[in-house]
Design an enzyme around this catalytic site. Structure first.
Site, mmCIF file in Angstrom:
data_model
loop_
_atom_site.group_PDB
_atom_site.id
_atom_site.type_symbol
_atom_site.label_atom_id
_atom_site.label_comp_id
_atom_site.label_asym_id
_atom_site.label_seq_id
_atom_site.Cartn_x
_atom_site.Cartn_y
_atom_site.Cartn_z
ATOM 1 N N ILE A 8 -6.404 -10.211 6.287
ATOM 2 C CA ILE A 8 -5.277 -9.278 6.266
ATOM 3 C C ILE A 8 -5.485 -8.283 5.125
ATOM 4 O O ILE A 8 -5.769 -8.687 3.994
ATOM 5 C CB ILE A 8 -3.941 -10.019 6.054
ATOM 6 C CG1 ILE A 8 -3.780 -11.166 7.058
ATOM 7 C CG2 ILE A 8 -2.769 -9.051 6.168
ATOM 8 C CD1 ILE A 8 -2.552 -12.035 6.814
ATOM 9 N N CYS A 11 -2.207 -6.702 1.028
ATOM 10 C CA CYS A 11 -1.340 -7.872 0.811
ATOM 11 C C CYS A 11 -0.666 -7.925 -0.554
ATOM 12 O O CYS A 11 -0.107 -8.964 -0.930
ATOM 13 C CB CYS A 11 -2.151 -9.155 1.007
ATOM 14 S SG CYS A 11 -2.704 -9.403 2.705
ATOM 15 N N SER A 12 -0.716 -6.842 -1.316
ATOM 16 C CA SER A 12 -0.099 -6.881 -2.649
ATOM 17 C C SER A 12 1.422 -6.847 -2.580
ATOM 18 O O SER A 12 2.104 -7.238 -3.532
ATOM 19 C CB SER A 12 -0.604 -5.712 -3.515
ATOM 20 O OG SER A 12 -0.269 -4.473 -2.916
ATOM 21 N N SER A 13 1.969 -6.401 -1.439
ATOM 22 C CA SER A 13 3.428 -6.328 -1.297
ATOM 23 C C SER A 13 3.764 -6.160 0.180
ATOM 24 O O SER A 13 2.885 -6.086 1.041
ATOM 25 C CB SER A 13 4.011 -5.155 -2.102
ATOM 26 O OG SER A 13 3.527 -3.913 -1.591
ATOM 27 N N GLY A 14 5.071 -6.111 0.481
ATOM 28 C CA GLY A 14 5.554 -5.746 1.805
ATOM 29 C C GLY A 14 5.108 -6.640 2.944
ATOM 30 O O GLY A 14 5.032 -7.863 2.819
ATOM 31 N N ILE A 15 4.807 -6.017 4.074
ATOM 32 C CA ILE A 15 4.468 -6.738 5.289
ATOM 33 C C ILE A 15 3.225 -7.596 5.094
ATOM 34 O O ILE A 15 3.172 -8.754 5.537
ATOM 35 C CB ILE A 15 4.266 -5.762 6.467
ATOM 36 C CG1 ILE A 15 5.575 -5.029 6.791
ATOM 37 C CG2 ILE A 15 3.749 -6.493 7.706
ATOM 38 C CD1 ILE A 15 5.424 -3.886 7.781
ATOM 39 N N ASP A 64 -10.964 -2.668 -0.432
ATOM 40 C CA ASP A 64 -10.441 -1.301 -0.386
ATOM 41 C C ASP A 64 -10.865 -0.695 0.942
ATOM 42 O O ASP A 64 -12.065 -0.511 1.186
ATOM 43 C CB ASP A 64 -11.003 -0.489 -1.561
ATOM 44 C CG ASP A 64 -10.491 0.945 -1.598
ATOM 45 O OD1 ASP A 64 -9.751 1.349 -0.665
ATOM 46 O OD2 ASP A 64 -10.833 1.670 -2.552
ATOM 47 N N TYR A 154 2.095 11.653 8.201
ATOM 48 C CA TYR A 154 2.111 10.209 8.414
ATOM 49 C C TYR A 154 2.102 9.903 9.917
ATOM 50 O O TYR A 154 1.347 9.048 10.384
ATOM 51 C CB TYR A 154 3.343 9.586 7.760
ATOM 52 C CG TYR A 154 3.447 8.090 7.963
ATOM 53 C CD1 TYR A 154 2.624 7.221 7.242
ATOM 54 C CD2 TYR A 154 4.343 7.541 8.877
ATOM 55 C CE1 TYR A 154 2.694 5.848 7.434
ATOM 56 C CE2 TYR A 154 4.427 6.174 9.077
ATOM 57 C CZ TYR A 154 3.603 5.331 8.353
ATOM 58 O OH TYR A 154 3.668 3.971 8.535
ATOM 59 N N LYS A 158 -0.712 7.860 12.359
ATOM 60 C CA LYS A 158 -0.388 6.749 13.251
ATOM 61 C C LYS A 158 -0.668 7.107 14.715
ATOM 62 O O LYS A 158 -1.066 6.250 15.508
ATOM 63 C CB LYS A 158 1.071 6.324 13.072
ATOM 64 C CG LYS A 158 1.355 5.698 11.707
ATOM 65 C CD LYS A 158 0.515 4.439 11.485
ATOM 66 C CE LYS A 158 0.853 3.742 10.186
ATOM 67 N NZ LYS A 158 0.056 2.509 9.973
#
Length: 316
Positions: A8, A11-15, A64, A154, A158
């Site tokens: 994944i 993964c440092s925060s959020g989802i 990264d 943005y 996407k």
């Protein structure tokens, strides 16, 4: 069932953090999670949330998505380079009038959100093809289906992801691979808070007065209210994602927020494409009071069901 290796990103925060922890703490221990992030100095929240699973069903690695060598090094560090499930989650946002954004800022968004996914797949897809086994899961957005005011770049990133995956999905079938796009609407995370704060600090001097007024007094003014009314938690999106991963026949697209679905449905209701644009225009400029009242009503209903969120943290 053999334990599946899951990589994944972001993964440092959020989802990403919520999903890594949820899968690592799976009661049936079906996953070995390699939770990655660009900057390992930000790993403490993940370590705390992982608890006893850290070092057992969860390992933290540096990756990264904008650096091919970083991706290769990370993949090579996994036994036999075997990644059964890839979750491409790392991303960045950008809001505001395009006159006030530099081309370099726009390129950074595309490099992270779109080319980051491409780099991951160039490294990981050949192994999946050879094994004829694997599930590619992309955390996309409803803005990969329907563009939103002042989210031009943005949304473009996407849209690029969604078109890329639609093309790739046909090839993936030939190799017995699964590909799923997870499409959240507003999600209450540190990611969104930072996007909002950057928008608040934006230098609007390059924009005309009417555009600057529109961004400040319409878009930013309604930003928090939209998230409070329609927003999901990262944990909720993680739960949806795990269900898709565990599905016997996972869908190609999955929207996580039923409150937002009517807005994206407009896109498919009119082949000309005029309906969603006209609807959003009238909603923003002609029926703003009705729109605001509707958001307040939804917020009240969710508060009563204890599912209301403030920007950043769940309500108590």
């Amino acid at each position: 069932m053999a334990r599946r290796n899951v990589l994944i990103t972001g993964c440092s925060s959020g989802i990403g953090l919520a999903l890594a922890v949820k899968m690592a703490k799976d009661e049936q221990k079906r996953f070995k999670v390699y939770a990655t992030m660009r900057n390992l100095a930000k790993k403490e929240p993940l370590e705390e949330a992982a608890g006893r699973s850290l070092g057992k069903t969860l390992e933290i690695k540096q990756l990264d998505v904008c650096d091919e060598q970083s991706i290769k090094t990370c993949v090579n560090s996994i036994p036999d380079r075997r990644i059964d499930i890839l979750v491409s989650n790392a991303g960045m946002g950008l809001i505001g009038p395009i006159e006030c954004q530099t081309i370099d800022e726009m390129k950074t968004v595309m490099d992270t959100n779109f080319f980051g996914l491409v780099r991951l797949l160039k490294e990981i897809l050949p192994d999946m093809k050879r094994r004829k086994n694997g599930h590619i899961v992309i955390i996309s957005s409803v803005m990969g289906i329907q563009g939103i005011l002042f989210n031009d770049v943005y949304a473009a990133s996407k849209f690029a992801v969604e078109g890329f995956c639609e093309s790739l999905a046909i090839q993936a079938l030939k190799f017995k691979l699964q590909l799923s796009l997870i499409e959240p609407g507003p999600v209450v995370t540190e990611f969104e808070r930072k996007v909002f704060e950057d928008g608040m600090k934006m230098d609007l001097s390059a924009a005309d007065e009417e555009t600057a007024e529109m961004f400040t007094n319409i878009y930013l003014k309604n930003y928090k209210q939209i998230f409070q009314s329609l927003g999901q938690s990262a944990e909720d999106v993680a739960e949806h994602t795990v269900k898709i991963i565990l599905a016997e026949n996972p869908p190609f697209r999955h929207q996580t927020n039923t409150l937002y679905t009517p807005m994206t449905t407009l896109k498919y209701a009119d082949p000309n494409g005029d309906l969603p644009i006209d609807t959003f225009y009238k909603m923003v400029f002609h029926h703003d009071k009705i729109f605001s009242a509707s958001l307040n009503f939804i917020k009240l209903l969710r508060w009563r069901s204890r599912k209301s969120f403030d920007l950043g943290k769940p309500s108590q």
